[in-house]
Design an enzyme around this catalytic site. Structure first.
Site, mmCIF file in Angstrom:
data_model
loop_
_atom_site.group_PDB
_atom_site.id
_atom_site.type_symbol
_atom_site.label_atom_id
_atom_site.label_comp_id
_atom_site.label_asym_id
_atom_site.label_seq_id
_atom_site.Cartn_x
_atom_site.Cartn_y
_atom_site.Cartn_z
ATOM 1 N N LYS A 68 0.818 -1.039 0.102
ATOM 2 C CA LYS A 68 0.124 0.088 -0.030
ATOM 3 C C LYS A 68 1.023 1.141 -0.213
ATOM 4 C CE LYS A 68 -3.348 -1.990 2.836
ATOM 5 N NZ LYS A 68 -4.182 -2.549 3.832
ATOM 6 N N GLY A 69 2.107 0.799 0.117
ATOM 7 C CA GLY A 69 2.717 2.494 0.965
ATOM 8 C C GLY A 69 3.014 3.115 -0.071
ATOM 9 N N GLU A 80 8.344 1.944 -5.875
ATOM 10 C CA GLU A 80 8.483 1.407 -4.625
ATOM 11 C C GLU A 80 8.386 2.537 -3.021
ATOM 12 O OE1 GLU A 80 6.983 -0.727 -2.138
ATOM 13 O OE2 GLU A 80 8.123 -1.856 -1.949
ATOM 14 N N ASP A 81 7.635 2.317 -2.037
ATOM 15 C CA ASP A 81 8.211 3.412 -1.274
ATOM 16 C C ASP A 81 9.351 3.463 -0.779
ATOM 17 O OD1 ASP A 81 7.588 1.449 0.716
ATOM 18 O OD2 ASP A 81 5.823 2.234 1.509
ATOM 19 N N ASP A 100 14.607 -1.127 2.166
ATOM 20 C CA ASP A 100 15.169 -1.499 3.225
ATOM 21 C C ASP A 100 16.248 -2.126 2.882
ATOM 22 O OD1 ASP A 100 15.711 -1.441 5.652
ATOM 23 O OD2 ASP A 100 14.224 -1.334 6.984
ATOM 24 N N LYS A 137 17.470 2.983 2.094
ATOM 25 C CA LYS A 137 18.281 2.592 3.097
ATOM 26 C C LYS A 137 19.125 1.786 3.312
ATOM 27 C CE LYS A 137 14.591 2.955 6.499
ATOM 28 N NZ LYS A 137 14.501 2.806 8.647
ATOM 29 N N PHE A 147 12.719 5.057 10.968
ATOM 30 C CA PHE A 147 11.582 4.581 10.968
ATOM 31 C C PHE A 147 10.729 6.100 10.802
ATOM 32 C CE2 PHE A 147 7.598 2.642 11.227
ATOM 33 C CZ PHE A 147 7.626 1.768 10.698
ATOM 34 N N ASP A 164 4.059 4.000 6.779
ATOM 35 C CA ASP A 164 2.572 3.251 8.135
ATOM 36 C C ASP A 164 3.562 3.524 8.865
ATOM 37 O OD1 ASP A 164 1.049 1.263 8.265
ATOM 38 O OD2 ASP A 164 3.077 1.291 6.992
ATOM 39 N N ARG A 212 0.091 7.322 6.821
ATOM 40 C CA ARG A 212 0.630 7.113 5.433
ATOM 41 C C ARG A 212 -0.163 8.846 4.791
ATOM 42 N NH1 ARG A 212 1.113 1.810 3.475
ATOM 43 N NH2 ARG A 212 -0.069 0.500 5.018
#
Length: 173
Positions: A41-42, A97-98, A101, A129, A150, A157, A163
């Site tokens: 969802k990000g 992609e949001d 990581d 990141k 974070f 979220d 969000r």
């Protein structure tokens, strides 16, 4: 009790960087149709804003994958919750992609999509990141490289909250 959130990247800076990414994609794909795969969802906010700024024919599809659940750390196991609705063979595809990581999810996803024979396959992320990377993944378009914090906002979220923030913030614990 409400979480304290500090601004890491302002709304203005996010909007400006998305325009720069759109300009780069527009130049590289001149004369072509671009097929964007939004990883739910990000990345929904990022995908929509990016697409609005690309003056080329753009088509969409959506995937939902999970390696987090309700945790702040990746489980290391990737699950496909929703696969693509249409084939991508012969299409110029950009996965949106949001945040990247560890790289596990995107490495898995890019290998899976590559096997579906797109004409081209690239990866675009709003946030990267690299300090957290455990798997090599080639990122073609990066909005911002960020420290190992974070973050929330602009689609990201914390247990389904935040969000809708128009900036990237850090949840202070």
């Amino acid at each position: 009790m409400a979480d304290k959130i500090s601004v890491l990247i302002s709304e203005k800076d996010v909007e400006q960087r998305i325009q720069e990414l759109a300009d780069q994609i527009t130049k590289e794909y001149a004369g072509k149709e671009v097929h964007l795969i939004c990883v739910l969802k990000g990345s929904i906010f990022f995908t929509c804003e990016l697409a609005k700024k690309i003056p080329l024919p753009v088509t969409f599809d959506f995937m939902s994958v999970s390696s987090y659940g309700n945790q702040t750390e990746s489980s290391g196991r990737v699950r496909i919750i929703k696969d693509l609705d249409e084939p991508i063979d012969g299409k110029d595809v950009i996965v949106i992609e949001d945040i990247i990581d560890s790289g596990r999810t995107l490495s898995y996803l890019m290998d899976m999509l590559s096997a579906r024979k797109p004409a081209s396959l690239k990866l675009c992320t709003l946030l990267d990141k690299p300090d957290r990377r455990v798997t090599d993944v080639k990122v073609d378009y990066v909005g911002f490289e960020i420290p190992d914090k974070f973050v929330v906002g602009y689609g990201l979220d914390y247990v389904q909250k935040y969000r809708n923030l128009p900036y990237i913030g850090v949840v202070e614990q």
